[in-house]
Design a protein around this motif. Structure first.
Motif, PDB file in Angstrom:
ATOM      1  N   GLY A 349       0.901  -1.184  -0.108  1.00 32.28           N
ATOM      2  CA  GLY A 349       0.019   0.065  -0.075  1.00 32.28           C
ATOM      3  C   GLY A 349       0.716   1.170   0.069  1.00 32.28           C
ATOM      4  O   GLY A 349       0.651   2.148  -0.716  1.00 32.28           O
ATOM      5  N   MET A 350       1.881   1.131   0.676  1.00 33.48           N
ATOM      6  CA  MET A 350       2.969   2.399   0.660  1.00 33.48           C
ATOM      7  C   MET A 350       3.237   2.736  -0.614  1.00 33.48           C
ATOM      8  O   MET A 350       3.711   3.403  -0.943  1.00 33.48           O
ATOM      9  CB  MET A 350       4.008   2.001   1.753  1.00 33.48           C
ATOM     10  CG  MET A 350       3.543   2.110   3.236  1.00 33.48           C
ATOM     11  SD  MET A 350       5.107   1.875   4.244  1.00 33.48           S
ATOM     12  CE  MET A 350       3.912   1.441   5.886  1.00 33.48           C
ATOM     13  N   ILE A 351       3.894   1.538  -1.273  1.00 31.91           N
ATOM     14  CA  ILE A 351       4.579   1.540  -2.584  1.00 31.91           C
ATOM     15  C   ILE A 351       3.550   2.067  -3.536  1.00 31.91           C
ATOM     16  O   ILE A 351       3.763   3.003  -4.255  1.00 31.91           O
ATOM     17  CB  ILE A 351       5.150   0.381  -2.855  1.00 31.91           C
ATOM     18  CG1 ILE A 351       6.454  -0.004  -2.011  1.00 31.91           C
ATOM     19  CG2 ILE A 351       5.581   0.386  -4.477  1.00 31.91           C
ATOM     20  CD1 ILE A 351       6.894  -1.428  -2.365  1.00 31.91           C
ATOM     21  N   GLY A 352       2.303   1.583  -3.485  1.00 28.68           N
ATOM     22  CA  GLY A 352       1.140   1.852  -4.268  1.00 28.68           C
ATOM     23  C   GLY A 352       0.965   3.503  -4.127  1.00 28.68           C
ATOM     24  O   GLY A 352       0.654   4.390  -5.257  1.00 28.68           O
ATOM     25  N   LEU A 353       0.919   4.125  -2.967  1.00 24.80           N
ATOM     26  CA  LEU A 353       0.835   5.666  -2.926  1.00 24.80           C
ATOM     27  C   LEU A 353       2.072   6.492  -3.527  1.00 24.80           C
ATOM     28  O   LEU A 353       1.686   7.438  -4.104  1.00 24.80           O
ATOM     29  CB  LEU A 353       0.821   5.763  -1.444  1.00 24.80           C
ATOM     30  CG  LEU A 353      -0.615   5.442  -0.513  1.00 24.80           C
ATOM     31  CD1 LEU A 353      -0.556   5.492   0.804  1.00 24.80           C
ATOM     32  CD2 LEU A 353      -1.777   5.978  -1.235  1.00 24.80           C
ATOM     33  N   THR A 354       3.304   5.963  -3.240  1.00 21.63           N
ATOM     34  CA  THR A 354       4.255   6.670  -4.048  1.00 21.63           C
ATOM     35  C   THR A 354       4.060   6.503  -5.481  1.00 21.63           C
ATOM     36  O   THR A 354       4.610   7.540  -6.166  1.00 21.63           O
ATOM     37  CB  THR A 354       5.513   6.029  -3.595  1.00 21.63           C
ATOM     38  OG1 THR A 354       5.549   4.605  -4.038  1.00 21.63           O
ATOM     39  CG2 THR A 354       5.684   6.116  -2.167  1.00 21.63           C
ATOM     40  N   LEU A 390       5.390  -5.356  -8.391  1.00 18.62           N
ATOM     41  CA  LEU A 390       5.251  -4.784  -9.821  1.00 18.62           C
ATOM     42  C   LEU A 390       3.768  -4.784 -10.095  1.00 18.62           C
ATOM     43  O   LEU A 390       3.310  -3.666 -10.684  1.00 18.62           O
ATOM     44  CB  LEU A 390       5.913  -6.083 -10.658  1.00 18.62           C
ATOM     45  CG  LEU A 390       7.594  -5.989 -10.662  1.00 18.62           C
ATOM     46  CD1 LEU A 390       7.883  -7.119 -11.624  1.00 18.62           C
ATOM     47  CD2 LEU A 390       8.121  -4.636 -11.303  1.00 18.62           C
ATOM     48  N   LEU A 391       3.254  -5.814  -9.770  1.00 16.35           N
ATOM     49  CA  LEU A 391       1.419  -5.612 -10.029  1.00 16.35           C
ATOM     50  C   LEU A 391       0.975  -4.391  -8.995  1.00 16.35           C
ATOM     51  O   LEU A 391      -0.032  -3.926  -9.634  1.00 16.35           O
ATOM     52  CB  LEU A 391       0.996  -6.952  -9.568  1.00 16.35           C
ATOM     53  CG  LEU A 391       1.260  -8.380 -10.305  1.00 16.35           C
ATOM     54  CD1 LEU A 391       0.759  -9.617  -9.779  1.00 16.35           C
ATOM     55  CD2 LEU A 391       0.847  -8.292 -11.823  1.00 16.35           C
ATOM     56  N   ALA A 392       1.146  -4.174  -7.909  1.00 15.37           N
ATOM     57  CA  ALA A 392       0.907  -3.149  -7.399  1.00 15.37           C
ATOM     58  C   ALA A 392       1.022  -1.846  -7.895  1.00 15.37           C
ATOM     59  O   ALA A 392       0.161  -0.737  -7.896  1.00 15.37           O
ATOM     60  CB  ALA A 392       1.515  -3.226  -5.781  1.00 15.37           C
TER      61      ALA A 392
END
Length: 480
Positions: A349-354, A390-392
């Motif tokens: 979730g953190m990576i998705g936000l960035t 990668l998918l996120a």
């Protein structure tokens, strides 16, 4: 002062959004500002900062980075030579003049070209120039065409052996090594080839579902070409066009498949393509002096930006760790509820936000070295974590209105984008992405289906097992 690193992240994100400066300039500026504040307060050790030049030189000596300019050169040649347009027209002709052909051909073209472009921004630029006008000319509604361009431009994130996967493999190897050293577990360190094998099945599943969805949507009456502007007469490809398209698909597809299967190193395949494509351009008469100049400018600009980003990210992460913020994040990840699964979902979730403000390369260089080591201390299957990352990322790039690919399309095509139509057209593709991400999350074995038998999913060894294995490798002394 551990919170100073988080302030650096916030400052970098704010500068990226407000100033529009290149990411490497923002990262270096944020790092210098933090050091200027931290040195007088004693929070940053000057001796540690003097190690930066050696750290940069050491990282740039990585043989894997030799493939970067070669891959970029291949992508620039495919973009500047009329190969992309020829491939698209060949795909449409091969699929017939039915309404679904252009959408399917656009997805296929993205799968072939995006791994070499690597950057979502570069893929959006290429596909917007080649695919979108052809889709409009064939009567595909604007919203549907833009959604296909967005999806196709992100395929370079998940389809091996893309530039993103090459760089992520190196970053994950470093993060996994750090995690193993911290935990003391005797496990096999993940490598780039593991990334390629792990992404094969999820990427193939996503690509197959996208092609099927594009075909189905194209067959629906509301999306048929007859509802759009009148079709212009299609100029036939001719024997030379068909030969060019077939040779290009066979050559580029063969190189990508050979690297993904481990038959060729990424550097070898990139060097082969970078040598063969100019030869084709010269023989066909399509590579004149002006085109060659444009190709070399594009290659140097993209490669320079990548290496500058590499230096900026190295500087940023060094200062980040100097403040001890990496330990703060490690404690945060370790304290996430829900066990390893909760930690994994939280970090994703953190990576998705960035991904709303950073491109894939920037995330690999800046975010992965910070968040992945503490996560891999709790979730040791690094290949599975990498594929989920990668998918996120791909999902985040396509979430309107702030997804990176969506914003790049809006920036490239300007006022021609109707957000409501784009959201409606992207929804089924986002549903497919969520399905593939959820399936991979619930079934880790999906990532290891392509693994050789001796490289099964990693598992920790006890100390006694490690000693037994070491003893088995030592030959027994002769009785004589």
């Amino acid at each position: 002062m551990e919170l100073a690193g988080l302030a650096m992240l916030a400052l970098a994100a704010l500068l990226l959004l407000v100033t529009g400066l290149p990411a490497y300039a923002v990262l270096i500026a944020a790092s210098l500002a933090a050091v200027a504040v931290g040195l007088p307060m004693g929070a940053v050790d000057l001796g540690l900062m003097t190690a930066l030049p050696g750290r940069v030189v050491g990282l740039l000596e990585n043989d894997l980075l030799q493939a970067l300019p070669l891959y970029v050169l291949m992508g620039a040649l495919l973009n500047r030579l009329p190969l992309a347009d020829t491939l698209f027209r060949a795909g449409v002709a091969l699929l017939g003049r039915g309404p679904a052909g252009p959408l399917v051909a656009a997805i296929g073209l993205g799968a072939l070209l995006a791994p070499m472009n690597g950057s979502v921004a570069a893929s959006v630029t290429t596909l917007s120039r080649v695919v979108q006008p052809n889709l409009l000319k064939r009567g595909v509604p604007a919203g549907r065409g833009l959604a296909v361009v967005c999806v196709a431009s992100t395929l370079g994130v998940v389809v091996p052996p893309s530039l993103v996967l090459i760089l992520l493999g190196d970053a994950m190897m470093r993060a996994h090594t750090e995690a193993v050293n911290a935990t003391g577990h005797m496990v096999r360190i993940v490598n780039t080839q593991d990334m390629f094998r792990g992404a094969l099945v999820p990427a193939a599943l996503f690509l197959a579902l996208c092609l099927a969805l594009a075909w189905w949507l194209g067959r629906r009456p509301v999306y048929r070409a007859s509802t759009g502007p009148a079709l212009e007469p299609e100029r036939p490809l001719g024997l030379a066009g068909w030969a060019t398209a077939g040779a290009t698909v066979a050559f580029v597809g063969g190189l990508l498949a050979a690297v993904a299967a481990g038959r060729l190193y990424a550097v070898e395949a990139a060097a082969t393509g970078a040598a063969a494509l100019p030869c084709f351009g010269l023989v066909s008469g399509k590579l004149d002096r002006a085109t060659l100049d444009a190709v070399l400018r594009d290659t140097m600009a993209t490669t320079g930006a990548l290496f500058a980003l590499f230096v900026g990210a190295t500087t940023f992460t060094l200062v980040f760790r100097a403040f001890g913020t990496d330990r703060l994040l490690a404690d945060l990840v370790a304290g996430l509820p829900g066990g390893p699964a909760g930690a994994l979902v939280g970090v994703l979730g953190m990576i998705g936000l960035t991904a709303f403000v950073l491109d894939a390369f920037e995330i690999v260089f800046v975010v992965i070295p910070v968040l992945m080591p503490p996560l891999l201390m709790r979730v040791p299957d690094a290949a599975w974590v990498s594929v989920l990352t990668l998918l996120a990322l791909q999902v985040s790039f396509l979430i309107p209105p702030f997804g990176y690919a969506v914003m790049m399309v809006r920036g490239t095509l300007g006022g021609s984008v109707v957000m409501r139509d784009l959201i409606r057209s992207l929804s089924p593709f986002l549903a497919i992405q969520a399905l593939v991400l959820g399936t991979t999350l619930l079934a880790p074995a999906l990532v290891h289906l392509a693994d050789p038998e001796e490289a099964a999913a990693p598992s920790a060894l006890s100390e006694q097992d490690a000693l037994d294995r070491m003893r088995s490798m030592v030959p027994a002394p002769d009785d004589d």
